[in-house]
Design an enzyme around this catalytic site. Structure first.
Site, mmCIF file in Angstrom:
data_model
loop_
_atom_site.group_PDB
_atom_site.id
_atom_site.type_symbol
_atom_site.label_atom_id
_atom_site.label_comp_id
_atom_site.label_asym_id
_atom_site.label_seq_id
_atom_site.Cartn_x
_atom_site.Cartn_y
_atom_site.Cartn_z
ATOM 1 N N TRP A 21 0.837 -1.204 0.000
ATOM 2 C CA TRP A 21 0.000 0.000 0.000
ATOM 3 C C TRP A 21 0.874 1.257 0.000
ATOM 4 O O TRP A 21 0.611 2.206 -0.728
ATOM 5 C CB TRP A 21 -0.903 -0.030 1.230
ATOM 6 C CG TRP A 21 -1.975 1.033 1.263
ATOM 7 C CD1 TRP A 21 -2.210 2.005 0.345
ATOM 8 C CD2 TRP A 21 -2.971 1.199 2.268
ATOM 9 N NE1 TRP A 21 -3.288 2.776 0.718
ATOM 10 C CE2 TRP A 21 -3.770 2.302 1.897
ATOM 11 C CE3 TRP A 21 -3.261 0.532 3.454
ATOM 12 C CZ2 TRP A 21 -4.845 2.739 2.681
ATOM 13 C CZ3 TRP A 21 -4.324 0.970 4.219
ATOM 14 C CH2 TRP A 21 -5.111 2.046 3.839
ATOM 15 N N ASP A 52 1.800 -8.547 -2.005
ATOM 16 C CA ASP A 52 0.385 -8.200 -2.125
ATOM 17 C C ASP A 52 0.250 -6.758 -2.588
ATOM 18 O O ASP A 52 0.886 -5.852 -2.047
ATOM 19 C CB ASP A 52 -0.311 -8.372 -0.776
ATOM 20 C CG ASP A 52 -1.782 -7.998 -0.850
ATOM 21 O OD1 ASP A 52 -2.585 -8.850 -1.292
ATOM 22 O OD2 ASP A 52 -2.133 -6.854 -0.486
ATOM 23 N N TYR A 57 -3.740 0.959 -5.516
ATOM 24 C CA TYR A 57 -2.598 1.476 -4.765
ATOM 25 C C TYR A 57 -1.816 2.445 -5.642
ATOM 26 O O TYR A 57 -1.239 2.057 -6.662
ATOM 27 C CB TYR A 57 -1.683 0.347 -4.299
ATOM 28 C CG TYR A 57 -2.256 -0.551 -3.227
ATOM 29 C CD1 TYR A 57 -3.472 -0.265 -2.601
ATOM 30 C CD2 TYR A 57 -1.576 -1.687 -2.816
ATOM 31 C CE1 TYR A 57 -3.986 -1.086 -1.620
ATOM 32 C CE2 TYR A 57 -2.079 -2.519 -1.822
ATOM 33 C CZ TYR A 57 -3.292 -2.213 -1.235
ATOM 34 O OH TYR A 57 -3.800 -3.040 -0.251
ATOM 35 N N SER A 153 -10.668 -10.180 -0.210
ATOM 36 C CA SER A 153 -10.234 -9.356 0.912
ATOM 37 C C SER A 153 -11.508 -8.838 1.553
ATOM 38 O O SER A 153 -12.398 -8.338 0.846
ATOM 39 C CB SER A 153 -9.356 -8.200 0.418
ATOM 40 O OG SER A 153 -8.855 -7.446 1.492
#
Length: 328
Positions: A21, A52, A57, A153
């Site tokens: 992120w 991930d 992002y 998620s």
């Protein structure tokens, strides 16, 4: 590095992996591709093999950075990306097979790969988990070779339990830490029965569990810890795990008293998560290369004792079980 099996995918993934992120810098700052490469390479050099990311992002820049990184390495890395959060407004009605298919194809382009190791629905509204046609689309994408595995998620336990009723769901990414312990109950039990890979995000409660913050700590305007404490932009559970900041500080002080000889509370917090064998991998983020190395100190941390585990549980029950469990 130590490895665990990512559920029925059969993939062996590093216990501590990398969430991206903020891999191009701190939250709210411009994306720094040079910094991203340093962080990704540090992770690789330390033995991390699972990364991930998500299409949102830094507006796709995270995926592009990973593509550039993969070209420079010979090792096998597994990349999990996520899609769905681009939908605006982010509603159940916005989720259609056609929209999700386009997002998958866009991620393939940014990552410069022919197939995605793991594609995860990115915290969709709860109603989406009750729509079989959404999950059926990923069977088609898998048959076409564009996706190898499907995961989700989630924000809520309800969503996780519903998702794993679909046979093609192989993994669940969920918030789980010392301040968010509810997943260790029914969800972990069902995940184990169905051989679901469990990917743990927000392991340090947005930094609270590093033990480095105090009541005077400040965060820049673009940092979600500044603008999303009450869920102004997305689910508030993503920021400080949804708990009251000042209450969190008090709980951290009590945790420090439980572990007086540990200099780095973050390592204890990561070890606590790894004490649960249902967890496949933990994906702490890093905005500097040295944070990757710091997180991996957990691999040398001894197991927590029964009394330490019980003390952590008691602190959770004292401060959080009655105040946040009903939300997630």
């Amino acid at each position: 590095m130590k490895f665990r099996t990512l559920g029925k995918t059969g993939i062996q993934v590093s216990e501590i992996s990398l969430g991206t992120w903020q891999v191009g810098g701190k939250w709210g700052s411009d994306f720094d591709h040079k910094l991203a490469q340093k962080i990704l390479n540090e992770a690789a050099d330390q033995g991390i093999n699972f990364i991930d990311t998500a299409d949102v992002y830094s507006d796709g820049e995270s995926e592009k950075a990973i593509a550039a990184f993969l070209k420079t390495r010979k090792e096998r890395f597994y990349v999990a990306t996520k899609s769905g959060r681009q939908i605006n407004p982010h509603t159940n009605e916005g989720y259609t097979p056609a929209v999700l298919r386009k997002y998958v194809e866009d991620s393939l382009g940014r990552l410069q790969v022919d197939t995605l190791d793991l594609l995860q629905l990115h915290c969709p509204p709860t109603q989406v988990f009750y729509r079989p046609e959404i999950f059926e689309e990923f069977d088609k994408l898998k048959q076409e070779g564009k996706v190898q595995n499907l995961g989700v998620s989630v924000e809520k336990i309800e969503e996780a339990l519903k998702a794993i009723n679909y046979d093609n769901v192989t993994t669940v990414q969920i918030i789980f830490n010392m301040f968010r312990q509810r997943p260790a109950e029914l969800f972990f039990e069902q995940a184990k029965k169905k051989n679901i890979g469990v990917i743990v995000r927000v392991p340090l409660a947005s930094g609270l569990l590093t033990g480095k913050f105090n009541s005077k700590s400040t965060f820049n305007a673009g940092d979600h810890r500044s603008f999303n404490r009450n869920g102004e932009m997305f689910d508030k559970g993503e920021t400080f795990s949804g708990i009251n900041y000042e209450t969190g500080l008090r709980a951290v002080d009590e945790l420090k008293a439980v572990f007086p000889k540990r200099e780095n509370l973050a390592i204890v917090a990561l070890k606590w998560i790894l004490m649960f064998d249902q967890v496949s991998t933990v994906i702490p983020g890093a905005s500097r290369p040295e944070q990757v190395s710091q997180n991996l100190q957990v691999l040398n941390e001894p197991p927590l004792t029964e009394s330490e585990m019980e003390a952590v549980k008691n602190i959770y029950q004292k401060y959080f079980s009655k105040t946040i469990e009903h939300w997630w």
